[in-house]
Design a protein around this motif. Sequence first.
Motif, short mmCIF file in Angstrom:
data_model
loop_
_atom_site.label_atom_id
_atom_site.label_comp_id
_atom_site.label_asym_id
_atom_site.label_seq_id
_atom_site.Cartn_x
_atom_site.Cartn_y
_atom_site.Cartn_z
N UNK A 103 0.91 -1.04 -0.02
CA UNK A 103 0.08 -0.01 -0.08
C UNK A 103 0.81 1.34 -0.09
N UNK A 104 1.75 1.26 0.79
CA UNK A 104 2.86 2.37 0.94
C UNK A 104 3.45 2.59 -0.51
N UNK A 105 3.99 1.38 -1.00
CA UNK A 105 4.66 1.49 -2.41
C UNK A 105 3.81 2.47 -3.36
N UNK A 106 2.28 1.95 -3.35
CA UNK A 106 1.53 2.47 -4.40
C UNK A 106 1.24 4.04 -3.93
N UNK A 107 1.46 4.34 -2.61
CA UNK A 107 1.38 5.77 -2.32
C UNK A 107 2.59 6.54 -2.83
N UNK A 109 4.28 5.63 -5.49
CA UNK A 109 4.23 5.72 -6.80
C UNK A 109 3.20 6.87 -7.21
N UNK A 110 2.31 7.08 -6.49
CA UNK A 110 1.12 8.23 -6.91
C UNK A 110 1.95 9.59 -6.80
N UNK A 111 2.53 9.68 -5.63
CA UNK A 111 3.36 11.00 -5.37
C UNK A 111 4.43 11.25 -6.42
N UNK A 127 -2.10 17.46 -8.62
CA UNK A 127 -2.81 17.46 -7.48
C UNK A 127 -3.73 16.29 -7.04
N UNK A 128 -4.45 15.92 -8.05
CA UNK A 128 -5.25 14.86 -8.24
C UNK A 128 -4.52 13.48 -7.68
N UNK A 132 -4.85 11.58 -4.16
CA UNK A 132 -4.96 10.02 -4.11
C UNK A 132 -3.73 9.42 -3.29
N UNK A 133 -2.70 9.64 -3.47
CA UNK A 133 -1.71 9.52 -2.68
C UNK A 133 -1.71 9.42 -1.13
N UNK A 134 -2.18 10.45 -0.81
CA UNK A 134 -2.62 11.04 0.61
C UNK A 134 -3.47 9.71 1.09
#
Length: 273
Positions: A103-107, A109-111, A127-128, A132-134
Motif C-alpha cells: 500500500x505504501x509503495x502504491x502511495x 508511486x502516486x506521489x 494535485x489529483x 489519491x496518494x494521501x
Amino acid sequence: MEKLDSVVGPVQRVVRALPLGAGRDVLHGRPLGHPLHPLLVQVPMGAWLSAAVLDLVPGSSRSARLLVGIGVISAAPASLAGWVDWAEQHEQQMRTGLVHAATNAAAVGLYAGSWVARGRGCEGWGRALAYAGLGVAGFGGMLGGHLAYRQAAGANKTEPVPHLLAPGWQTVGKVDEFPLGEAVRRELGEVPLLVVRRGDVDLDVLADRCSHLSGPLSEGKLADGCVECPWHGSVFRLSDGWNVRGPATAPQPSFETHVDDDGTVRVRLPGAG
C-alpha cells in the motif's frame, strides 16, 4: 491471508541477505530503545500532509511540489527500516506487513507521478495524484497501526514483567539445582526466568521471554557471557540483560541474586524492595 506466505518467504530471505552490517541494528532502532521505522515515517507523511494544505493555497504550487519530492525521497529510508523489522516478525505480522508495504509503495508511486506531472505543468493532474496518494498512504498508516497496536509488532514484550511480580526477595530453588554454565528455566509466579550459574554462588538471572517476540532464551545458545534468542538471534548480556545485538530494541529485565547459607537462591528486580 495464508496465501501471502508464498511471497513472504522469498522476500524475507532477500531482506535478511542485505549486506547492512552494523547498520541493521541501527535500522531496527536498537540505539533508540524502540523501532526506528515509526519515527522515519513522520518525514514523508508530514511532507505530504503539508503539500496537501499548500495545494489549497493559491500561488503555492512550487512549494507543494518541493514537499511532494521530499516525501518521495524520505520514504526510502523509512521503507528500508520497515523491511528490516518486517523480516524478523511472526507469520501473521509479516502478512499484514506485506500488505502495508504494498500500500505504501502504491502511495509513493502516486506521489512520484504527482511530482512528474507538476514538473510538466499539469498542476490539476498533479494535485489529483497527490490527494489519491494521501488517501492510499492513510490506509497504509492504518494497517501500520494495526500491526503495531493490535498485533504488537515492535512492542517490548518484557514491559509487563515488573507488574507481574510481588516485591522483595523470592525463592527460585537451591544453588545445586543449577549446573555450572547451563541455561535453566524457572517459573516465578507468572514470569518465566532464565537462570545461569557461573560460579559456586554466582548466578545470572534474566526474564526468559525475549523482549523482541517472546522467544524462550533458556533454549538459546550461551557464549561469551551472553545468550542468543533461538527465534530471531537477538543477543543479551547475562550479567545485566543489555541487548548486545538486535532485532530486540529493549534489554531483558535482569534480577539481583542472593544465596543463603543453606544454598537457597533468592532473586528480586532492582528497586523492588
